[in-house]
Write a protein that holds these residues in place. Structure first.
Motif, PDB file in Angstrom:
ATOM      1  N   ASP A  98      21.075  13.308  84.390  1.00 33.41           N
ATOM      2  CA  ASP A  98      19.905  12.435  84.339  1.00 33.41           C
ATOM      3  C   ASP A  98      18.610  13.232  84.249  1.00 33.41           C
ATOM      4  O   ASP A  98      17.662  12.824  83.567  1.00 33.41           O
ATOM      5  N   SER A  99      18.574  14.386  84.910  1.00 32.81           N
ATOM      6  CA  SER A  99      17.361  15.211  84.885  1.00 32.81           C
ATOM      7  C   SER A  99      17.245  16.029  83.604  1.00 32.81           C
ATOM      8  O   SER A  99      16.172  16.561  83.305  1.00 32.81           O
ATOM      9  N   GLY A 100      18.357  16.156  82.872  1.00 33.05           N
ATOM     10  CA  GLY A 100      18.347  16.949  81.647  1.00 33.05           C
ATOM     11  C   GLY A 100      18.708  18.407  81.867  1.00 33.05           C
ATOM     12  O   GLY A 100      18.789  19.173  80.897  1.00 33.05           O
ATOM     13  N   HIS A 101      18.936  18.823  83.114  1.00 37.43           N
ATOM     14  CA  HIS A 101      19.319  20.215  83.348  1.00 37.43           C
ATOM     15  C   HIS A 101      20.673  20.508  82.705  1.00 37.43           C
ATOM     16  O   HIS A 101      20.870  21.574  82.110  1.00 37.43           O
ATOM     17  N   VAL A 102      21.592  19.555  82.813  1.00 35.23           N
ATOM     18  CA  VAL A 102      22.862  19.640  82.086  1.00 35.23           C
ATOM     19  C   VAL A 102      22.731  18.759  80.855  1.00 35.23           C
ATOM     20  O   VAL A 102      22.441  17.560  80.956  1.00 35.23           O
ATOM     21  N   ALA A 103      22.945  19.351  79.675  1.00 34.12           N
ATOM     22  CA  ALA A 103      22.749  18.618  78.425  1.00 34.12           C
ATOM     23  C   ALA A 103      23.876  17.647  78.135  1.00 34.12           C
ATOM     24  O   ALA A 103      23.677  16.632  77.449  1.00 34.12           O
ATOM     25  N   GLY A 104      25.065  17.931  78.648  1.00 33.45           N
ATOM     26  CA  GLY A 104      26.186  17.044  78.374  1.00 33.45           C
ATOM     27  C   GLY A 104      27.414  17.465  79.142  1.00 33.45           C
ATOM     28  O   GLY A 104      27.535  18.602  79.598  1.00 33.45           O
ATOM     29  N   ALA A 105      28.342  16.530  79.283  1.00 33.88           N
ATOM     30  CA  ALA A 105      29.605  16.815  79.957  1.00 33.88           C
ATOM     31  C   ALA A 105      30.727  16.095  79.227  1.00 33.88           C
ATOM     32  O   ALA A 105      30.541  14.980  78.726  1.00 33.88           O
ATOM     33  N   ALA A 106      31.884  16.746  79.171  1.00 33.04           N
ATOM     34  CA  ALA A 106      33.084  16.151  78.585  1.00 33.04           C
ATOM     35  C   ALA A 106      34.172  16.183  79.644  1.00 33.04           C
ATOM     36  O   ALA A 106      34.578  17.254  80.098  1.00 33.04           O
ATOM     37  N   LEU A 107      34.622  15.012  80.060  1.00 29.29           N
ATOM     38  CA  LEU A 107      35.534  14.901  81.196  1.00 29.29           C
ATOM     39  C   LEU A 107      36.823  14.202  80.788  1.00 29.29           C
ATOM     40  O   LEU A 107      36.798  13.066  80.297  1.00 29.29           O
ATOM     41  N   ASP A 108      37.931  14.874  81.025  1.00 33.95           N
ATOM     42  CA  ASP A 108      39.242  14.267  80.816  1.00 33.95           C
ATOM     43  C   ASP A 108      39.875  13.870  82.141  1.00 33.95           C
ATOM     44  O   ASP A 108      40.885  13.179  82.165  1.00 33.95           O
ATOM     45  N   VAL A 109      39.289  14.331  83.243  1.00 40.27           N
ATOM     46  CA  VAL A 109      39.856  14.102  84.579  1.00 40.27           C
ATOM     47  C   VAL A 109      38.751  13.658  85.530  1.00 40.27           C
ATOM     48  O   VAL A 109      37.580  14.009  85.359  1.00 40.27           O
ATOM     49  N   PHE A 110      39.155  12.888  86.541  1.00 34.43           N
ATOM     50  CA  PHE A 110      38.193  12.317  87.470  1.00 34.43           C
ATOM     51  C   PHE A 110      38.740  12.428  88.882  1.00 34.43           C
ATOM     52  O   PHE A 110      39.951  12.535  89.094  1.00 34.43           O
ATOM     53  N   GLU A 111      37.825  12.391  89.838  1.00 35.17           N
ATOM     54  CA  GLU A 111      38.240  12.565  91.226  1.00 35.17           C
ATOM     55  C   GLU A 111      39.202  11.467  91.656  1.00 35.17           C
ATOM     56  O   GLU A 111      40.152  11.707  92.384  1.00 35.17           O
TER      57      GLU A 111
ATOM     58  N   MET B 293      34.964  20.118  73.542  1.00 36.86           N
ATOM     59  CA  MET B 293      33.784  20.959  73.355  1.00 36.86           C
ATOM     60  C   MET B 293      33.110  20.641  72.020  1.00 36.86           C
ATOM     61  O   MET B 293      31.877  20.532  71.942  1.00 36.86           O
ATOM     62  N   PHE B 294      33.889  20.480  70.966  1.00 36.84           N
ATOM     63  CA  PHE B 294      33.328  20.095  69.659  1.00 36.84           C
ATOM     64  C   PHE B 294      32.653  18.724  69.741  1.00 36.84           C
ATOM     65  O   PHE B 294      31.546  18.527  69.228  1.00 36.84           O
ATOM     66  N   ALA B 295      33.354  17.764  70.373  1.00 40.77           N
ATOM     67  CA  ALA B 295      32.812  16.409  70.475  1.00 40.77           C
ATOM     68  C   ALA B 295      31.483  16.407  71.214  1.00 40.77           C
ATOM     69  O   ALA B 295      30.542  15.686  70.852  1.00 40.77           O
ATOM     70  N   LEU B 296      31.389  17.245  72.243  1.00 43.93           N
ATOM     71  CA  LEU B 296      30.171  17.341  73.037  1.00 43.93           C
ATOM     72  C   LEU B 296      29.053  17.999  72.238  1.00 43.93           C
ATOM     73  O   LEU B 296      27.896  17.539  72.260  1.00 43.93           O
ATOM     74  N   ALA B 297      29.391  19.063  71.533  1.00 44.16           N
ATOM     75  CA  ALA B 297      28.379  19.814  70.779  1.00 44.16           C
ATOM     76  C   ALA B 297      27.764  18.979  69.662  1.00 44.16           C
ATOM     77  O   ALA B 297      26.566  19.096  69.381  1.00 44.16           O
ATOM     78  N   ARG B 298      28.578  18.122  69.031  1.00 43.14           N
ATOM     79  CA  ARG B 298      28.088  17.353  67.880  1.00 43.14           C
ATOM     80  C   ARG B 298      27.939  15.859  68.174  1.00 43.14           C
ATOM     81  O   ARG B 298      27.733  15.078  67.247  1.00 43.14           O
TER      82      ARG B 298
ATOM     83  N   GLY C 244      22.984  18.001  66.884  1.00 42.82           N
ATOM     84  CA  GLY C 244      23.934  18.763  67.683  1.00 42.82           C
ATOM     85  C   GLY C 244      23.579  20.235  67.765  1.00 42.82           C
ATOM     86  O   GLY C 244      22.489  20.659  67.363  1.00 42.82           O
ATOM     87  N   VAL C 245      24.515  20.998  68.318  1.00 39.69           N
ATOM     88  CA  VAL C 245      24.352  22.446  68.412  1.00 39.69           C
ATOM     89  C   VAL C 245      25.603  23.124  67.866  1.00 39.69           C
ATOM     90  O   VAL C 245      26.705  22.567  67.905  1.00 39.69           O
ATOM     91  N   GLU C 246      25.431  24.328  67.336  1.00 37.48           N
ATOM     92  CA  GLU C 246      26.567  25.112  66.849  1.00 37.48           C
ATOM     93  C   GLU C 246      27.304  25.762  68.019  1.00 37.48           C
ATOM     94  O   GLU C 246      26.717  26.057  69.059  1.00 37.48           O
ATOM     95  N   LEU C 247      28.583  26.014  67.816  1.00 37.70           N
ATOM     96  CA  LEU C 247      29.351  26.788  68.779  1.00 37.70           C
ATOM     97  C   LEU C 247      29.288  28.283  68.468  1.00 37.70           C
ATOM     98  O   LEU C 247      29.376  29.111  69.380  1.00 37.70           O
ATOM     99  N   THR C 248      29.163  28.611  67.213  1.00 43.05           N
ATOM    100  CA  THR C 248      29.099  30.013  66.808  1.00 43.05           C
ATOM    101  C   THR C 248      27.985  30.753  67.553  1.00 43.05           C
ATOM    102  O   THR C 248      26.856  30.249  67.661  1.00 43.05           O
ATOM    103  N   SER C 249      28.349  31.909  68.095  1.00 45.86           N
ATOM    104  CA  SER C 249      27.430  32.791  68.826  1.00 45.86           C
ATOM    105  C   SER C 249      27.042  32.287  70.213  1.00 45.86           C
ATOM    106  O   SER C 249      26.330  32.980  70.934  1.00 45.86           O
ATOM    107  N   LYS C 250      27.517  31.118  70.594  1.00 45.51           N
ATOM    108  CA  LYS C 250      27.246  30.633  71.950  1.00 45.51           C
ATOM    109  C   LYS C 250      28.190  31.329  72.944  1.00 45.51           C
ATOM    110  O   LYS C 250      29.246  31.850  72.580  1.00 45.51           O
TER     111      LYS C 250
END
Length: 527
Positions: free
Chosen positions: A248-261, A112-117, A138-144
């Motif tokens: 790709d559309s920008g609706h989701v700003a980012g994703a952090a994935l440790d697992v895959f299908e 989550m930190f890596a994604l935010a910053r 980046g974005v802060e996590l505080t207050s999110k």
């Protein structure tokens, strides 16, 4: 002759020594798990198999394991073990459900930190000799607001850490009670509300039929624009193509994935995407976690092979050798009563009460209660077992109580399981002289039925013509009725029908049964 254990994945040297110290002969071949043909050729020589995630214990492997008594998975997930095949062969499957919880939770927070910053991209840019300070805003996590899907052992640790970061946490978990949510400091919400409100979403639920593809395009469209998604649980929880389109559309700003299908994931459409952080299933990969689960699995397997003690088994109850002959039929009854209730309960469970009447009240009711809880929780938590079930129930704030009565009104022994949501619903059963469990009461209605692999449960108004129409629909669909049990409160009032059928029950047939005017509820059950 000393029992023999094969270790086919990398495991701590300390674990190897534990086996030896307990009198177990060990064959340590840490790369063997990648060679399924060689594993197939030699598995018949061993009493135990200790693995991590690389070894795939298929039905074919199990069929060749003529001496195998126990499979020990150092970790929680048993996706790489064919548990039904092992059960059919009489092989116990053990896991270590709590050894890596903190490590996995910490990895989710780190992602989550890596994604935010945008730390991975910024790191690569800086190493390349660039100084793109304005590029990485980046974005802060505080207050999110952090949305936690699955607030069990790992999810609750993530929630606690996030609250320490001054985030607001909303949680979706059907088993999370309002009281437990208050204790954790999270706000319990429905899934759609979590999607609507969360700035970050993190997944901590097992992969089941109910959770598979829980995040697809319809879910993503309910999320706020700019949401960031973290998955350190299981790959099949997210429809990866839908996530890519949303990134790709920008609706989701980012994703952090440790697992895959599909793992190992050496190629993937999301690899190289500037707003995606990826790691190779590292959730449980710390020195401490690897050591913990390795030692735990070695101790559990050695205790079973030398002493016959069973711990953290997914397919066998924890029962001592002395009490097994008398207790085992009641363990099966308790788990099947729990499974019956769990499959029919959709609301959040506040409490479970198990009532023991007659001879069974003097038995090991702790094991019986654990078996009942296992049955209730398994529809959503497939890796739950008799050891972990009481802990998982407690984590979810489910109040569990037992009531014992020395005498039973109509039977030598009776177990009644009461599920408490906004109301109470009960199912009761006994074990007859043949050792086979029976249902004898559902929601106060007396009836008698055996548990069967495939059943249809119907609640209806007691009106003429229902049975004919119901049986007719089954006949038209080519579904053979094996047994048919009926019960009712009184003529014209609530009635229950429990039918054993041969084969699977098509969803369209169930919908037709539900459409019969007198029917209130129709559900397919499996045991």
């Amino acid at each position: 002759m000393a029992p023999r254990v094969l270790i086919s994945d990398k495991l701590s040297p300390t674990a190897v020594q534990i086996f030896k110290d307990r009198g177990v002969e060990v064959d340590y071949q840490p790369d063997l798990g990648k060679d399924k043909d060689k594993l197939f050729a030699i598995i018949g020589n061993y009493d135990g198999l200790a693995i991590r995630s690389a070894t795939k214990v298929t039905e074919k492997i199990i069929s060749a394991a003529k001496n195998l008594k126990v499979i020990g998975r150092a970790g929680i997930g048993v996706d790489n073990v064919d548990v039904p095949a092992a059960t059919a062969k009489g092989v116990i499957v053990m896991n270590t459900p709590f050894g890596n919880s903190i490590t996995t939770a910490e990895h989710a927070i780190a992602m989550m930190f890596a994604l935010a910053r945008q730390i991975p991209e910024a790191n690569a840019s800086t190493h390349a000799g660039k100084w793109e300070k304005n590029r990485f805003m980046g974005v802060e996590l505080t207050s999110k607001t952090l949305g936690v899907i699955g607030c069990g052992n790992i999810g609750s640790i993530v929630a606690e850490r996030a609250i320490g970061l001054r985030m607001h946490v909303v949680a979706y978990d059907p088993f999370l009670s309002a009281e437990r949510a208050v204790d954790l400091g999270v706000e319990k919400v429905e899934l759609d509300e979590l999607f609507r409100r969360a700035d970050f979403i993190t997944l901590h639920t097992p992969l089941t039929d109910k959770t598979r593809n829980i995040i697809d395009i319809s879910a993503i469209l309910k999320m706020k624009k700019g949401v960031r998604i973290i998955n350190c649980a299981r790959g099949g929880l997210i429809v990866e193509a839908d996530l890519k389109a949303a990134l790709d559309s920008g609706h989701v700003a980012g994703a952090a994935l440790d697992v895959f299908e599909v793992e190992p994931a050496t190629e993937h459409p999301l690899f190289g995407h500037p707003n995606v952080v990826c790691t190779p299933h590292l959730g449980a990969s710390t020195t401490e976690a690897q050591e913990n689960v390795a030692l735990q699995v070695a101790e559990q397997m050695a205790d079973y092979l030398i002493k016959g003690a069973v711990q953290n088994a997914l397919n066998m109850p924890s029962i001592t050798a002395d009490e097994a002959p008398r207790l085992t039929p009641f363990v099966k009854l308790a788990e099947q009563l729990g499974s019956f209730a769990g499959q029919l309960t959709e609301e959040g469970i506040k409490g479970i009460r198990i009532e023991y009447e007659g001879d069974v009240a003097g038995m090991n009711t702790r094991a019986l209660t654990a078996a009942a809880l296992t049955g209730v929780l398994r529809p959503l938590l497939q890796t739950v077992n008799m050891v972990s079930a009481p802990i998982m129930a407690k984590e979810r704030g489910i109040q569990v109580s037992e009531l014992r009565r020395e005498s039973a009104e109509n039977y030598d022994s009776l177990i009644r399981l009461v599920v408490i949501t906004d109301r109470e619903r009960a199912v009761a059963g006994t074990v007859f002289a043949d050792g086979r469990p029976r249902i004898v009461e559902i929601k106060g209605i007396k009836m008698e039925a055996e548990f069967a692999p495939s059943m249809i449960y119907v609640t209806n108004e007691d009106k003429p013509g229902f049975i004919g129409r119901f049986a007719g629909l089954l006949g038209d669909a080519g579904i053979n009725i094996a047994t048919f049990a009926l019960g009712r409160h009184a003529p014209g009032e609530d009635a229950i029908c429990l039918v054993e059928v041969d084969g699977e029950i098509p969803a369209e047939l169930l919908a037709e049964v539900q459409a019969i005017p007198a029917v209130r509820q129709a559900r397919a059950l499996t045991f």
